[in-house]
Design a protein around this motif. Sequence first.
Motif, PDB file in Angstrom:
ATOM      1  N   GLN A   1       0.704  -1.280  -0.103  1.00 19.67           N
ATOM      2  CA  GLN A   1       0.031   0.022   0.009  1.00 19.67           C
ATOM      3  C   GLN A   1       0.805   1.251  -0.081  1.00 19.67           C
ATOM      4  O   GLN A   1       1.519   1.427   0.838  1.00 19.67           O
ATOM      5  CB  GLN A   1      -0.817  -0.126   1.403  1.00 19.67           C
ATOM      6  CG  GLN A   1      -1.988   0.395   1.237  1.00 19.67           C
ATOM      7  CD  GLN A   1      -2.886   0.118   2.733  1.00 19.67           C
ATOM      8  OE1 GLN A   1      -2.045   0.046   3.712  1.00 19.67           O
ATOM      9  NE2 GLN A   1      -4.011   0.428   2.703  1.00 19.67           N
ATOM     10  N   GLY A   2       0.665   2.165  -0.971  1.00 15.47           N
ATOM     11  CA  GLY A   2       1.239   3.272  -1.094  1.00 15.47           C
ATOM     12  C   GLY A   2       2.770   3.356  -0.566  1.00 15.47           C
ATOM     13  O   GLY A   2       3.318   2.388  -0.007  1.00 15.47           O
ATOM     14  N   ARG A   3       3.359   4.387  -0.672  1.00 14.18           N
ATOM     15  CA  ARG A   3       4.822   4.486  -0.272  1.00 14.18           C
ATOM     16  C   ARG A   3       4.936   5.264   1.078  1.00 14.18           C
ATOM     17  O   ARG A   3       4.232   6.215   1.535  1.00 14.18           O
ATOM     18  CB  ARG A   3       5.462   5.405  -1.421  1.00 14.18           C
ATOM     19  CG  ARG A   3       5.976   4.775  -2.416  1.00 14.18           C
ATOM     20  CD  ARG A   3       7.039   5.743  -3.343  1.00 14.18           C
ATOM     21  NE  ARG A   3       7.270   6.930  -2.281  1.00 14.18           N
ATOM     22  CZ  ARG A   3       7.977   8.014  -2.682  1.00 14.18           C
ATOM     23  NH1 ARG A   3       8.439   7.841  -3.974  1.00 14.18           N
ATOM     24  NH2 ARG A   3       8.268   8.886  -2.044  1.00 14.18           N
ATOM     25  N   HIS A   4       5.969   4.550   1.846  1.00 13.29           N
ATOM     26  CA  HIS A   4       5.976   5.169   3.244  1.00 13.29           C
ATOM     27  C   HIS A   4       7.187   6.587   3.087  1.00 13.29           C
ATOM     28  O   HIS A   4       7.625   6.774   1.845  1.00 13.29           O
ATOM     29  CB  HIS A   4       6.817   4.269   4.124  1.00 13.29           C
ATOM     30  CG  HIS A   4       8.207   3.695   3.433  1.00 13.29           C
ATOM     31  ND1 HIS A   4       9.281   4.564   3.602  1.00 13.29           N
ATOM     32  CD2 HIS A   4       8.581   2.878   3.069  1.00 13.29           C
ATOM     33  CE1 HIS A   4      10.451   4.002   3.176  1.00 13.29           C
ATOM     34  NE2 HIS A   4      10.044   2.659   3.041  1.00 13.29           N
ATOM     35  N   LEU A   5       7.206   7.368   3.971  1.00 10.28           N
ATOM     36  CA  LEU A   5       7.987   8.624   3.483  1.00 10.28           C
ATOM     37  C   LEU A   5       9.418   8.412   4.310  1.00 10.28           C
ATOM     38  O   LEU A   5       9.737   9.626   4.730  1.00 10.28           O
ATOM     39  CB  LEU A   5       6.891   9.884   4.464  1.00 10.28           C
ATOM     40  CG  LEU A   5       5.787  10.054   3.445  1.00 10.28           C
ATOM     41  CD1 LEU A   5       5.136  11.098   4.165  1.00 10.28           C
ATOM     42  CD2 LEU A   5       5.858  10.262   1.921  1.00 10.28           C
ATOM     43  N   ALA A   6       9.657   7.426   4.802  1.00  9.48           N
ATOM     44  CA  ALA A   6      11.262   7.243   5.553  1.00  9.48           C
ATOM     45  C   ALA A   6      12.137   7.949   5.036  1.00  9.48           C
ATOM     46  O   ALA A   6      13.008   8.418   5.618  1.00  9.48           O
ATOM     47  CB  ALA A   6      11.225   5.886   6.071  1.00  9.48           C
ATOM     48  N   PHE A   7      12.357   7.916   3.655  1.00  8.73           N
ATOM     49  CA  PHE A   7      13.370   8.569   2.812  1.00  8.73           C
ATOM     50  C   PHE A   7      12.718   9.925   2.386  1.00  8.73           C
ATOM     51  O   PHE A   7      13.420  10.553   1.323  1.00  8.73           O
ATOM     52  CB  PHE A   7      13.690   7.594   1.984  1.00  8.73           C
ATOM     53  CG  PHE A   7      14.313   6.388   2.011  1.00  8.73           C
ATOM     54  CD1 PHE A   7      15.418   6.553   2.669  1.00  8.73           C
ATOM     55  CD2 PHE A   7      13.921   5.205   1.808  1.00  8.73           C
ATOM     56  CE1 PHE A   7      16.375   5.442   3.145  1.00  8.73           C
ATOM     57  CE2 PHE A   7      14.463   4.152   1.773  1.00  8.73           C
ATOM     58  CZ  PHE A   7      15.759   3.980   2.709  1.00  8.73           C
ATOM     59  N   GLY A   8      11.888  10.507   2.921  1.00 11.06           N
ATOM     60  CA  GLY A   8      11.301  11.828   2.368  1.00 11.06           C
ATOM     61  C   GLY A   8      10.624  11.610   1.061  1.00 11.06           C
ATOM     62  O   GLY A   8      10.191  10.484   0.621  1.00 11.06           O
ATOM     63  N   HIS A   9      10.402  12.768   0.458  1.00 12.72           N
ATOM     64  CA  HIS A   9       9.681  12.744  -0.786  1.00 12.72           C
ATOM     65  C   HIS A   9      10.013  14.150  -1.576  1.00 12.72           C
ATOM     66  O   HIS A   9      10.249  15.211  -0.900  1.00 12.72           O
ATOM     67  CB  HIS A   9       8.258  12.664  -0.626  1.00 12.72           C
ATOM     68  CG  HIS A   9       7.173  12.833  -1.731  1.00 12.72           C
ATOM     69  ND1 HIS A   9       6.822  11.822  -2.403  1.00 12.72           N
ATOM     70  CD2 HIS A   9       6.570  13.818  -2.386  1.00 12.72           C
ATOM     71  CE1 HIS A   9       6.081  11.948  -3.402  1.00 12.72           C
ATOM     72  NE2 HIS A   9       5.877  13.338  -3.168  1.00 12.72           N
TER      73      HIS A   9
END
Length: 398
Positions: free
Chosen positions: A333-341
């Motif tokens: 499901q969707g992308r996590h934001l641990a590496f930012g965006h």
Amino acid sequence: MDLDGNITALDKVSVNVDTGNERRDRGPVYRSTLSNGMPVWTVAGYDEAIAALNDSRLSAAAMLAAGALDGGKLEPDLRDALLKGLTNSDPPDHTRLRRLVSSVFTARRVEAMRPWIARLTEDLIDGFAPGDRVELMTAFAEPLPILVISELLGIPEADRPRVRDWSRTIISGLGSPDFPVAAAVEFVDYLRDLIADRREHPDDALISGLIRARDERDALTANELTSTIFLMIVAGHDTTVSLIGNGVYLLMTQPDLAVRLREDAGRLPGAIEEFLRLESPVPTANMRAAVESFDLGDTRISAGDLVAIDLQAANRDSARFTDPARLDPARAQGRHLAFGHGIHFCLGAPLARLEGELAIGTLLRRFPGLRLAVPAAEMTWSQATFVHRPDALPLMLA
Ligand code: HEM
């Protein structure tokens, strides 16, 4: 764990970890105060975090100039020499600096590092024996990433312990009331000496390449050179230390998952994404300052306001992730934001993923009976704004 291998009730074992749930309960964007006393908008909702990370009205350079990271304690030249690097720049400077370093970290070039990093990992683990009790952070999670980034940059072996200490002291002090000025002065002096030495004795590593870009093409200023090297050192190792520590911690509290990953290493990359989402190593993105007034979701941000994007809270937003506290390596499901965006998306993500996969995978394979040596609830976690990891991870090897 249910039959599909989904892990449940993860929050129960993470009792001493602030997962961001309480912060998100305050609303998707809310007013708070940095530990150095500066007022800030905190963005805790996933959609609002994406919007903020994409918004060019939020400036990293203006945030740096406002003193949000050093509390105004560094004089401007020293502040720029240490902190101005690409993460605290806006386009077009950011675009120019990012282009200079991005070629080193492409997925293809990083994949070519696999055998080398695998060997470093095995070498470190060769120092452990079944029956040992080890403190994994100092014995393994910390040495591996500093080795990798030091080799890529060309940091001399003898200097690595003090480089690691300076970088840790400075990272922990960002945004805090007592920014470590002495460590900043020493580190910048060291970097300037190293650059002078590399000019005389160039090698094949990244620092020499950046010096050539400055001297031959005037592609970056002297302060951009030091601050970019500083950024690569801190961003390139401290974060990955946390990924390894947090991932092993999660596995130790989810032994069934550890068994499954040992049986099928193909599940490891999916598990790494969940480790990143659930215990995000960088809990808060670099702050930004608004250069004009605008609405972020339902909140009016005024020109000059500081904005902190709470990646950890966004990564557990139930509006985005079903049952967000559950560790599910198959989650599609969707992308996590641990590496930012957006434009500042982590340049080192392929390298971090590879290091995490090799470190955790090798540890599991070599020590199938690995377990926590203390109850999970007794562990303490870093309180620094930009660092999320256990202070120590005592393990029994078997
Ligand atoms: C698990 C490990 C890592 C995590 C969680 C992580 C996280 C992040 C995040 C959240 C950002 C964006 C910050 C923002 O938008 O404010 C970022 C940027 C960055 N990261 Fe990483 N990082 C990791 C490993 C690495 C590694 C191994 C490198 C290698 C050199 C690296 C280099 C960078 C650089 C250069 C930037 C700035 C990019 C830009 O401003 O354009 N990171 N990282």
